[in-house]
Write a protein that holds these residues in place. Sequence first.
Motif, mmCIF file in Angstrom:
data_model
loop_
_atom_site.group_PDB
_atom_site.id
_atom_site.type_symbol
_atom_site.label_atom_id
_atom_site.label_comp_id
_atom_site.label_asym_id
_atom_site.label_seq_id
_atom_site.Cartn_x
_atom_site.Cartn_y
_atom_site.Cartn_z
ATOM 1 N N GLY A 168 -9.958 -9.947 4.176
ATOM 2 C CA GLY A 168 -9.892 -10.996 5.185
ATOM 3 C C GLY A 168 -8.473 -11.441 5.491
ATOM 4 N N SER A 169 -8.383 -12.631 6.045
ATOM 5 C CA SER A 169 -7.088 -13.086 6.547
ATOM 6 C C SER A 169 -6.236 -13.747 5.458
ATOM 7 C CB SER A 169 -7.325 -14.063 7.696
ATOM 8 O OG SER A 169 -8.212 -15.053 7.226
ATOM 9 N N ASP A 170 -6.714 -13.696 4.191
ATOM 10 C CA ASP A 170 -5.948 -14.289 3.086
ATOM 11 C C ASP A 170 -4.832 -13.377 2.619
ATOM 12 O OD1 ASP A 170 -7.898 -16.137 3.177
ATOM 13 O OD2 ASP A 170 -8.965 -15.423 1.395
ATOM 14 N N THR A 171 -4.826 -12.143 3.138
ATOM 15 C CA THR A 171 -3.886 -11.150 2.621
ATOM 16 C C THR A 171 -3.033 -10.567 3.730
ATOM 17 O OG1 THR A 171 -5.534 -10.564 0.965
ATOM 18 C CG2 THR A 171 -3.763 -8.991 1.283
ATOM 19 N N GLU A 172 -1.746 -10.379 3.403
ATOM 20 C CA GLU A 172 -0.843 -9.676 4.322
ATOM 21 C C GLU A 172 -0.579 -8.299 3.751
ATOM 22 O OE1 GLU A 172 2.112 -12.469 6.922
ATOM 23 O OE2 GLU A 172 2.571 -12.097 4.832
ATOM 24 N N PHE A 173 -0.629 -7.283 4.598
ATOM 25 C CA PHE A 173 -0.518 -5.912 4.115
ATOM 26 C C PHE A 173 0.831 -5.305 4.470
ATOM 27 C CE2 PHE A 173 -4.985 -6.840 4.755
ATOM 28 C CZ PHE A 173 -5.504 -6.485 3.516
ATOM 29 N N TYR A 174 1.424 -4.612 3.500
ATOM 30 C CA TYR A 174 2.730 -3.956 3.669
ATOM 31 C C TYR A 174 2.594 -2.489 3.299
ATOM 32 C CZ TYR A 174 4.574 -8.627 4.079
ATOM 33 O OH TYR A 174 4.820 -9.906 4.507
ATOM 34 N N PHE A 175 2.635 -1.650 4.282
ATOM 35 C CA PHE A 175 2.472 -0.207 4.061
ATOM 36 C C PHE A 175 3.837 0.386 3.734
ATOM 37 C CE2 PHE A 175 -0.914 2.953 4.980
ATOM 38 C CZ PHE A 175 -0.230 4.082 4.548
ATOM 39 N N ILE A 176 3.957 0.932 2.533
ATOM 40 C CA ILE A 176 5.245 1.477 2.065
ATOM 41 C C ILE A 176 5.308 2.966 2.393
ATOM 42 C CG2 ILE A 176 6.647 1.888 0.005
ATOM 43 C CD1 ILE A 176 5.055 -0.498 -1.297
ATOM 44 N N VAL A 177 6.400 3.375 3.022
ATOM 45 C CA VAL A 177 6.563 4.807 3.339
ATOM 46 C C VAL A 177 8.007 5.234 3.071
ATOM 47 C CG1 VAL A 177 4.753 5.121 5.095
ATOM 48 C CG2 VAL A 177 6.967 4.197 5.771
ATOM 49 N N GLY A 178 8.188 6.514 2.812
ATOM 50 C CA GLY A 178 9.530 7.055 2.672
ATOM 51 C C GLY A 178 10.148 7.281 4.042
ATOM 52 N N ALA A 179 11.478 7.464 4.059
ATOM 53 C CA ALA A 179 12.189 7.592 5.332
ATOM 54 C C ALA A 179 11.657 8.750 6.183
ATOM 55 C CB ALA A 179 13.671 7.783 5.065
ATOM 56 N N ASP A 180 11.206 9.818 5.519
ATOM 57 C CA ASP A 180 10.684 10.956 6.290
ATOM 58 C C ASP A 180 9.424 10.550 7.061
ATOM 59 O OD1 ASP A 180 9.631 10.753 3.587
ATOM 60 O OD2 ASP A 180 8.562 12.631 3.922
ATOM 61 N N SER A 181 8.616 9.688 6.443
ATOM 62 C CA SER A 181 7.392 9.244 7.120
ATOM 63 C C SER A 181 7.705 8.252 8.242
ATOM 64 C CB SER A 181 6.439 8.595 6.122
ATOM 65 O OG SER A 181 6.210 9.449 5.036
ATOM 66 N N VAL A 182 8.768 7.438 8.065
ATOM 67 C CA VAL A 182 9.154 6.493 9.129
ATOM 68 C C VAL A 182 9.494 7.291 10.399
ATOM 69 C CG1 VAL A 182 10.861 4.779 9.873
ATOM 70 C CG2 VAL A 182 10.073 4.792 7.521
ATOM 71 N N ALA A 183 10.206 8.403 10.191
ATOM 72 C CA ALA A 183 10.642 9.205 11.335
ATOM 73 C C ALA A 183 9.470 9.792 12.106
ATOM 74 C CB ALA A 183 11.568 10.318 10.848
ATOM 75 N N SER A 184 8.327 9.975 11.433
ATOM 76 C CA SER A 184 7.195 10.601 12.148
ATOM 77 C C SER A 184 6.075 9.605 12.450
ATOM 78 C CB SER A 184 6.648 11.764 11.316
ATOM 79 O OG SER A 184 6.080 11.259 10.118
ATOM 80 N N ILE A 202 0.869 -1.179 0.000
ATOM 81 C CA ILE A 202 0.000 0.000 0.000
ATOM 82 C C ILE A 202 0.903 1.225 0.000
ATOM 83 C CG2 ILE A 202 -1.648 1.325 1.411
ATOM 84 C CD1 ILE A 202 -2.201 -1.629 2.601
ATOM 85 N N LEU A 203 0.660 2.133 -0.930
ATOM 86 C CA LEU A 203 1.406 3.385 -0.905
ATOM 87 C C LEU A 203 0.394 4.515 -0.779
ATOM 88 C CD1 LEU A 203 4.150 4.798 -1.062
ATOM 89 C CD2 LEU A 203 3.933 4.854 -3.515
ATOM 90 N N GLY A 204 0.316 5.056 0.430
ATOM 91 C CA GLY A 204 -0.591 6.182 0.664
ATOM 92 C C GLY A 204 0.178 7.470 0.452
ATOM 93 N N GLY A 205 -0.517 8.504 0.052
ATOM 94 C CA GLY A 205 0.185 9.781 -0.124
ATOM 95 C C GLY A 205 -0.764 10.872 -0.560
ATOM 96 N N THR A 206 -0.217 12.054 -0.684
ATOM 97 C CA THR A 206 -1.012 13.173 -1.178
ATOM 98 C C THR A 206 -0.973 13.159 -2.705
ATOM 99 O OG1 THR A 206 -0.237 14.358 0.775
ATOM 100 C CG2 THR A 206 -1.403 15.640 -0.859
#
Length: 205
Positions: A100-116, A9-13
Amino acid sequence: MPEKSRMGILGGTFDPIHLGHLLVAETIMDEFSLDRVIFIPAAVPPHKLGSQVSAARHRYMMTLLATCSNPRFQVSDMEMHRQGPSYSRDTLAELVKEHGSDTEFYFIVGADSVASLHTWNRIDELLELCHFIGASRPGCMPDMTKIYARFGALADRIHCTETPKLEISSTAIRERVREGRTIRYIVPESVEQYIYKEKLYRNMI
Ligand code: ATP
Ligand code: MG
């Protein structure tokens, strides 16, 4: 038992989406063997309340244009159907309900977002619902020891990886358009054309 599907998942503006977003999504999809990446433009970005953001329909359209040639990229308008700030916790809860439980989710963020991350709404609940993958970004070196210490047992849900560094930001692109400078090869050609056609970013303050 069948293998779980792995969804990035890549969330963003995405104001506008640029090659930095696309390269991070493609690189991480490959490295973490994700089946697909869903780009989710935020209707009301919680971190940008009070700043000037283009209409959600423009950001959604540009995200569609930028991703349509990649069969493993998808765009979701789910945050555009919700009222109020677009909290990722609510988005993930909706995705978990849908897949449901058939899927594993990986939220992708840039380093600036990791810091916050610690400032994100209900981040502990969010970390129960998905993994986080932090991608390197020029100029951002989050102190991972501090971040891991902050999240205790949930820290093993946060992964960091090196991706090719592209010094591109939407802020710099908006600025370049406002100044009449080129944005060629920083955004996909279709996005460049859309920006000019819709006269975006010309009169920003
Ligand atoms: P702005 O300058 O308006 O904040 P942005 O370029 O940071 O725009 P966002 O839509 O805010 O783009 O970013 C969405 C996600 O993509 C965030 O997690 C951000 O950290 C990540 N991201 C954006 N650009 C890059 C880049 N060049 N390299 C790595 N990650 C990026
Ligand atoms: Mg940003």
